[in-house]
Design an enzyme around this catalytic site. Structure first.
Site, PDB file in Angstrom:
ATOM      1  CG  HIS A  79      -1.663   0.957   1.581  1.00 32.23           C
ATOM      2  ND1 HIS A  79      -2.154   1.387   2.943  1.00 32.23           N
ATOM      3  CD2 HIS A  79      -1.921   2.230   1.522  1.00 32.23           C
ATOM      4  CE1 HIS A  79      -3.036   2.260   2.882  1.00 32.23           C
ATOM      5  NE2 HIS A  79      -2.641   3.327   1.266  1.00 32.23           N
ATOM      6  CG  MET A  81      -0.636   5.178   2.391  1.00 31.88           C
ATOM      7  SD  MET A  81      -0.513   5.050   3.991  1.00 31.88           S
ATOM      8  CE  MET A  81       0.439   3.364   4.275  1.00 31.88           C
TER       9      MET A  81
HETATM   10  C1  DX5 Z   1      -2.149   3.768   8.146  1.00 29.20           C
HETATM   11  C2  DX5 Z   1      -2.428   2.079   7.176  1.00 29.20           C
HETATM   12  C3  DX5 Z   1      -2.535   0.860   7.893  1.00 29.20           C
HETATM   13  C4  DX5 Z   1      -2.627   0.503   9.872  1.00 29.20           C
HETATM   14  C5  DX5 Z   1      -3.297  -0.268  10.290  1.00 29.20           C
HETATM   15  O1  DX5 Z   1      -1.721   4.593   6.602  1.00 29.20           O
HETATM   16  O2  DX5 Z   1      -2.144   1.762   5.903  1.00 29.20           O
HETATM   17  O3  DX5 Z   1      -2.317  -0.178   7.014  1.00 29.20           O
HETATM   18  O4  DX5 Z   1      -1.093  -0.105   9.321  1.00 29.20           O
HETATM   19  O5  DX5 Z   1      -2.646  -0.778  11.251  1.00 29.20           O
HETATM   20  P1  DX5 Z   1      -4.390  -0.756  11.911  1.00 29.20           P
HETATM   21  O6  DX5 Z   1      -4.492  -2.315  12.251  1.00 29.20           O
HETATM   22  O7  DX5 Z   1      -2.907  -0.521  14.160  1.00 29.20           O
HETATM   23  O8  DX5 Z   1      -4.715   0.225  12.062  1.00 29.20           O
HETATM   24 ZN    ZN Z   2      -2.142   0.121   4.908  1.00 31.37          ZN
END
Ligand code: DX5
Ligand code: ZN
Length: 230
Positions: A79, A81
């Site tokens: 993913h 970002m």
């Molecule tokens: C946030 C990330 C998530 C995060 C989820 O920007 O994309 O993947 O790691 O973590 P939890 O499950 O702890 O909310």
């Molecule tokens: Zn994520």
């Protein structure tokens, strides 16, 4: 261990999938953590890439994915970002990602990026911030393998699930074909995962809920039980 990256979704069947987020693992003993979470039943490993611009936090880069790729042949669901997805898609594909999910807010040519992921043989995912309306996905929603609905503001693990994202999950599910996956990410635990499953989500990213548990097998099992048979 290594293998040729390929679009992972068709070979994962049509059941609900659990995707632990490595962002929450103990990096000082990551190999053991990966072995343990795979043994606990993780279907795919979610990798959160943050560039300090698109989101106000830094995490891992292509070098990390390359090392993890050498260590495991488990599916890597990356993913990104980042502000420049066109550049980083190439870098993460070379590093061994199986699926790459980029943000619709970060590009004005999403169809080109989806096409490029197809040429590379990778799974193509598209995602959107909580404040971005689902309609913004329209130009590419028919072409992607997966839509990721962010259920927290991207940038940090351990945040609280945003319940007002549930109607968006349902609306996006109505726009997807059966073979297209709908992933949720942020604040997912058995309770919030069940709410998302009821709206049509079928891939469940979870960081803290799994890596901060005493027993990852129990944590993955509880999440799977909560989201199955809905
Ligand atoms: C946030 C990330 C998530 C995060 C989820 O920007 O994309 O993947 O790691 O973590 P939890 O499950 O702890 O909310
Ligand atoms: Zn994520």
């Amino acid at each position: 261990m290594s293998r040729k990256p390929a679009n992972p979704w068709p070979s994962l069947g049509d059941g609900r999938l659990i995707a632990p987020s490595l962002l929450a693992c103990d990096f000082a003993r990551i190999g053991q953590q990966i072995d343990d979470v795979v043994a606990a039943g993780a279907d795919v490993l979610h990798v959160d890439v943050m560039d300090g611009h698109f989101v106000p936090n830094l995490s891992m880069g292509p070098g990390f994915v390359k090392k993890v790729r050498r260590f495991t042949d488990h599916v890597l669901d990356v993913h990104i970002m980042v502000d420049d997805p066109a550049y980083y898609i190439e870098r993460f594909a070379e590093a061994g990602a199986d699926n790459i999910t980029f943000h619709i807010e970060a590009t004005d040519r999403p169809a080109d990026l989806v096409r490029r992921l197809g040429e590379l043989g990778l799974g193509a995912g598209i995602t959107l911030r909580p404040g971005t309306p689902a309609e913004q996905l329209e130009p590419v929603i028919g072409q992607v393998d997966m839509v990721l609905v962010m259920t927290v503001e991207p940038g940090y693990g351990g945040q609280e699930f945003m319940e007002d994202m549930l109607p968006k999950i349902a609306a996006i599910r109505r726009r997807l074909a059966d073979h297209q996956r709908l992933e949720v990410d942020g604040g997912i635990n058995p309770g919030t995962g069940k709410l998302c499953a009821e709206q049509g989500a079928d891939v469940f990213v979870a960081g803290e809920n799994i890596f901060n548990s005493h027993d990852m097998t129990t944590a993955v099992g509880r999440l799977r039980t909560a989201v199955q048979n809905i």
